[in-house]
Design a protein around this motif. Sequence first.
Motif, PDB file in Angstrom:
ATOM      1  N   GLY A  64      60.616 -35.538 -10.887  1.00 28.62           N
ATOM      2  CA  GLY A  64      60.197 -36.787 -10.613  1.00 28.62           C
ATOM      3  C   GLY A  64      60.608 -38.040 -10.899  1.00 28.62           C
ATOM      4  N   SER A  65      61.301 -38.517 -10.878  1.00 25.70           N
ATOM      5  CA  SER A  65      62.097 -39.560 -10.494  1.00 25.70           C
ATOM      6  C   SER A  65      61.483 -40.160  -9.063  1.00 25.70           C
ATOM      7  CB  SER A  65      63.918 -40.210 -10.830  1.00 25.70           C
ATOM      8  OG  SER A  65      64.519 -39.236 -10.035  1.00 25.70           O
ATOM      9  N   LEU A  66      61.414 -39.094  -8.257  1.00 28.39           N
ATOM     10  CA  LEU A  66      61.194 -38.977  -6.793  1.00 28.39           C
ATOM     11  C   LEU A  66      60.171 -39.488  -7.149  1.00 28.39           C
ATOM     12  CD1 LEU A  66      64.225 -37.845  -4.639  1.00 28.39           C
ATOM     13  CD2 LEU A  66      63.203 -40.274  -5.207  1.00 28.39           C
ATOM     14  N   GLY A  67      59.377 -38.984  -7.461  1.00 30.25           N
ATOM     15  CA  GLY A  67      57.714 -38.594  -7.795  1.00 30.25           C
ATOM     16  C   GLY A  67      57.035 -37.383  -6.791  1.00 30.25           C
ATOM     17  N   LEU A  68      57.786 -36.437  -6.767  1.00 30.34           N
ATOM     18  CA  LEU A  68      57.872 -35.607  -5.316  1.00 30.34           C
ATOM     19  C   LEU A  68      56.710 -34.688  -6.524  1.00 30.34           C
ATOM     20  CD1 LEU A  68      61.041 -34.745  -4.739  1.00 30.34           C
ATOM     21  CD2 LEU A  68      59.673 -35.722  -3.073  1.00 30.34           C
ATOM     22  N   ASP A  69      56.468 -34.849  -5.069  1.00 31.15           N
ATOM     23  CA  ASP A  69      54.272 -33.631  -6.182  1.00 31.15           C
ATOM     24  C   ASP A  69      54.692 -32.497  -5.585  1.00 31.15           C
ATOM     25  OD1 ASP A  69      51.748 -32.963  -6.038  1.00 31.15           O
ATOM     26  OD2 ASP A  69      50.810 -33.612  -4.606  1.00 31.15           O
ATOM     27  N   GLU A  70      55.050 -31.554  -6.937  1.00 27.56           N
ATOM     28  CA  GLU A  70      54.642 -30.329  -6.701  1.00 27.56           C
ATOM     29  C   GLU A  70      53.889 -29.370  -5.344  1.00 27.56           C
ATOM     30  OE1 GLU A  70      56.451 -27.268  -9.392  1.00 27.56           O
ATOM     31  OE2 GLU A  70      56.608 -29.252 -10.998  1.00 27.56           O
ATOM     32  N   LEU A  71      53.169 -30.153  -5.346  1.00 28.53           N
ATOM     33  CA  LEU A  71      51.960 -29.656  -4.637  1.00 28.53           C
ATOM     34  C   LEU A  71      51.737 -29.979  -3.256  1.00 28.53           C
ATOM     35  CD1 LEU A  71      48.771 -29.894  -6.605  1.00 28.53           C
ATOM     36  CD2 LEU A  71      50.016 -27.574  -7.366  1.00 28.53           C
ATOM     37  N   HIS A 360      70.338 -38.087 -12.147  1.00 25.10           N
ATOM     38  CA  HIS A 360      68.585 -37.009 -12.386  1.00 25.10           C
ATOM     39  C   HIS A 360      67.490 -38.579 -12.124  1.00 25.10           C
ATOM     40  CE1 HIS A 360      69.381 -39.354 -15.899  1.00 25.10           C
ATOM     41  NE2 HIS A 360      69.977 -38.404 -16.685  1.00 25.10           N
ATOM     42  N   ASP A 361      68.934 -39.978 -11.655  1.00 26.45           N
ATOM     43  CA  ASP A 361      66.609 -40.526 -11.784  1.00 26.45           C
ATOM     44  C   ASP A 361      67.598 -41.261 -10.462  1.00 26.45           C
ATOM     45  OD1 ASP A 361      68.516 -42.007 -12.710  1.00 26.45           O
ATOM     46  OD2 ASP A 361      67.886 -42.657 -14.595  1.00 26.45           O
ATOM     47  N   VAL A 362      66.783 -42.730 -10.302  1.00 28.32           N
ATOM     48  CA  VAL A 362      66.532 -43.742  -9.128  1.00 28.32           C
ATOM     49  C   VAL A 362      68.075 -44.357  -9.430  1.00 28.32           C
ATOM     50  CG1 VAL A 362      66.006 -45.604  -7.912  1.00 28.32           C
ATOM     51  CG2 VAL A 362      64.337 -43.612  -8.467  1.00 28.32           C
ATOM     52  N   GLU A 363      68.273 -44.316 -10.897  1.00 25.31           N
ATOM     53  CA  GLU A 363      69.749 -45.777 -11.063  1.00 25.31           C
ATOM     54  C   GLU A 363      70.711 -44.547 -10.679  1.00 25.31           C
ATOM     55  OE1 GLU A 363      69.248 -46.556 -14.869  1.00 25.31           O
ATOM     56  OE2 GLU A 363      72.000 -47.593 -14.800  1.00 25.31           O
ATOM     57  N   GLY A 364      70.718 -43.067 -11.016  1.00 27.16           N
ATOM     58  CA  GLY A 364      72.133 -42.445 -11.028  1.00 27.16           C
ATOM     59  C   GLY A 364      72.273 -42.273  -9.060  1.00 27.16           C
ATOM     60  N   LEU A 365      71.003 -42.139  -8.480  1.00 29.34           N
ATOM     61  CA  LEU A 365      71.161 -41.869  -6.513  1.00 29.34           C
ATOM     62  C   LEU A 365      71.922 -43.225  -6.360  1.00 29.34           C
ATOM     63  CD1 LEU A 365      67.595 -40.168  -5.670  1.00 29.34           C
ATOM     64  CD2 LEU A 365      70.050 -39.249  -5.885  1.00 29.34           C
ATOM     65  N   ALA A 366      70.953 -44.496  -7.034  1.00 29.55           N
ATOM     66  CA  ALA A 366      71.398 -45.697  -6.086  1.00 29.55           C
ATOM     67  C   ALA A 366      72.980 -46.098  -6.459  1.00 29.55           C
ATOM     68  CB  ALA A 366      70.818 -47.042  -7.197  1.00 29.55           C
TER      69      ALA A 366
END
Length: 376
Positions: A64-71, A360-366
């Motif tokens: 969700g936090s990367l805006g990944l589209d499941e479709l 689980h979010d951009v901050e964590g990945l950063a």
Amino acid sequence: MTPSSQEGIPPTVAPILEDKRIVICVGSGGVGKTTTAAALGMGMAARGLKVAVITIDPARRLAGSLGLDELGNDPALVDPARFTGHGVEMEGELWAMMLDAKRTFDALIEHLAPDERTAQEVFGNRIYQSLSSAVAGSQEFTAIAKLYELDADGSFDLLVLDTPPSRNALDFLDAPDRLTGFFQGRAIRMFLRPAGLGGRILGRGTGVVFSLLKRVTGVDLLQDLSVFFRSLGGMVDGFSERAARVKALLDDAGTTFLLVTSPEREPVAEAEYFHAKLAEAGMPFGGLVVNRLREAEGEPAPGERRLGDLLDDELARKVRRSANELAALAERDAANVAGLRAALGDPPTVIVPQLPDDVHDVEGLAAVRRYLFAEG
Ligand SMILES: Nc1ncnc2c1ncn2[C@@H]1O[C@H](COP(=O)(O)OP(=O)(O)OP(=O)(O)O)[C@@H](O)[C@H]1O
Ligand SMILES: [Mg+2]
């Protein structure tokens, strides 16, 4: 151990990734493959590359936090606005996707089928439907099939592939061979022989069983079988060729494997096994990422206030006890990592510590990215 203690060894992933087109993150279950793949992709994109990260079953919140589209079963650009405020200067582009194994397999059929009608015939076929979930369920094959497709497409500078949590390293490395084996196998060849179906294999007795089944269940299995093998027949060579090319891609000079592990005993043992399998298969090993390393609080520096001055006795005792526990864990982690590095011949090793929260979010990945690239 800290990265800077590795004398003469680059403590960041940057030199490992230099001039690479494909990075494959492998390792045992739950060690941080998906996290590492995403943070790596982010880091290389920040440095100006156009990067695609192919993730497999990412945690919902991370997706969700990367805006990944499941479709979608193709990489989509992660909105650069998501990085603002997280200390990531995005000079390139981060694209990301979640692998949909079944759709990737379908796309492969579509590509190999001589015409649209044949492809549709295969898709509508009940045998294919179960087989494709079974084969596609082997995410290993579809992951590299997707990798191949994106590489051939040539629109990215770097592809980062996350891998499924396979207990067995061979699952991944053998996937192309297994699929080729299936399509070149005796069973299929027999069916494909002109006189095969309804002739030698399905003798009279079998025919009776099939027609009885059809009467009882309404399902014409024989018809399904013959359509399935007839339409797939023309694709066998295409499959074998594709599998061979996928295999070649895996040991290409532009490809590297990053072995991700956590410092616990079991993942470390599996990492060692994985490494041996990579070597056996002649796959290019780039280095080790040790994720979630626990580090002890250092001794207070001279002049720094000691616990006893800061807290009352009882609290100070409790804090000291948990600090000691952490120190013991940290010591064990460090020993496991040292053992692993020695067993692997002292490979380039990048350390990512245990962070206070899940990533689980951009901050964590950063944050993970900062450790991977030793920035900030
Ligand atoms: N350095 C870290 N500090 C704290 N939490 C972390 C760290 N790295 C990963 N995690 C968390 O650990 C969990 C597992 O990570 P991840 O999903 O990346 O592992 P994986 O190897 O991809 O797992 P699987 O094998 O199931 O696919 C996630 O909840 C993630 O947020
Ligand atoms: Mg994962």
